[in-house]
Scaffold this active site. Structure first.
Site, PDB file in Angstrom:
ATOM      1  N   LYS A 111       0.832  -1.204   0.000  1.00  0.00           N
ATOM      2  CA  LYS A 111       0.000   0.000   0.000  1.00  0.00           C
ATOM      3  C   LYS A 111       0.866   1.253   0.000  1.00  0.00           C
ATOM      4  CE  LYS A 111      -3.867  -2.364   1.917  1.00  0.00           C
ATOM      5  NZ  LYS A 111      -4.358  -2.902   3.138  1.00  0.00           N
ATOM      6  N   ILE A 139       2.512   7.000   0.283  1.00  0.00           N
ATOM      7  CA  ILE A 139       1.459   6.098   0.736  1.00  0.00           C
ATOM      8  C   ILE A 139       0.296   6.088  -0.252  1.00  0.00           C
ATOM      9  CG2 ILE A 139       2.145   6.412   3.145  1.00  0.00           C
ATOM     10  CD1 ILE A 139      -0.411   8.043   3.555  1.00  0.00           C
ATOM     11  N   CYS A 140      -0.338   4.942  -0.370  1.00  0.00           N
ATOM     12  CA  CYS A 140      -1.451   4.764  -1.298  1.00  0.00           C
ATOM     13  C   CYS A 140      -2.711   5.369  -0.707  1.00  0.00           C
ATOM     14  CB  CYS A 140      -1.663   3.275  -1.577  1.00  0.00           C
ATOM     15  SG  CYS A 140      -3.070   2.954  -2.642  1.00  0.00           S
ATOM     16  N   LEU A 141      -3.243   6.380  -1.364  1.00  0.00           N
ATOM     17  CA  LEU A 141      -4.470   7.037  -0.930  1.00  0.00           C
ATOM     18  C   LEU A 141      -5.519   7.066  -2.034  1.00  0.00           C
ATOM     19  CD1 LEU A 141      -2.906  10.106   0.916  1.00  0.00           C
ATOM     20  CD2 LEU A 141      -3.912   8.084   1.961  1.00  0.00           C
TER      21      LEU A 141
END
Length: 174
Positions: free
Chosen positions: A111, A118-120
């Site tokens: 993620k 960071i994966c958002l």
């Protein structure tokens, strides 16, 4: 805000919404937007401190307010895990949310994108788009980074991908 837990709703409603739609290329309007950003960050930090929930420190790393650096931390099993936090304000801000980076976690979870971003995309980006330009840096931390830390850090610790600084120091002394 339907479906959100009461704590998140309460926190979010206490972070001031921003009114100025300006990005780094907008001169004086950007300066006014930065003032709003700081007010929202101060309100969010003060609220966290009053609830004994202090979990980050950030500040602009350049006079233009386009580069931000700081620290964030998460407590898991009564141990504090601290990470460097950094991000750039995109030129298309506030239409585009900043990409929050935790460089030392790069490659430790799926993620996350290259460079520790960071994966958002799935949960946060649509929310940001819907609330542009009212959301700012404080909202990105509250609704982006905080839930990401809560979901990812326990998994990374329990899987051994990250170790507490005391565990690292003890193992290097042996």
């Amino acid at each position: 805000m339907e479906g959100w837990d009461p704590s998140t709703k309460s926190t979010l409603t206490q972070i001031p919404l921003l009114t100025i739609k300006a990005g780094p290329r907008d001169g004086a309007a950007w300066t006014q937007r930065l003032k709003e950003e700081y007010k929202a960050l101060i309100a969010y930090t003060s609220m966290n401190k009053s609830k004994d929930n202090d979990w980050f420190r950030i500040s602009a790393a350049n006079p233009e307010g386009t580069r931000w650096k700081g620290k964030c931390w998460y407590v898991h099993n009564l141990l504090k895990y601290e990470f460097d936090l950094q991000f750039d304000i995109p030129v298309t801000y506030p239409a585009t949310a900043p990409e929050l980076e935790l460089p030392e976690l790069d490659g430790k979870t799926e993620k996350m994108y290259r460079g520790g971003k960071i994966c958002l995309t799935v949960h946060f980006k649509p929310l940001w788009a819907k609330n542009c330009p009212r959301f700012g840096i404080a909202h990105a931390l509250c609704l982006g980074l905080a839930p990401w830390l809560a979901a990812e850090i326990p998994v990374l610790v329990d899987s051994g991908m990250i170790k507490h600084k005391d565990d690292v120091a003890t193992s290097s002394e042996s």
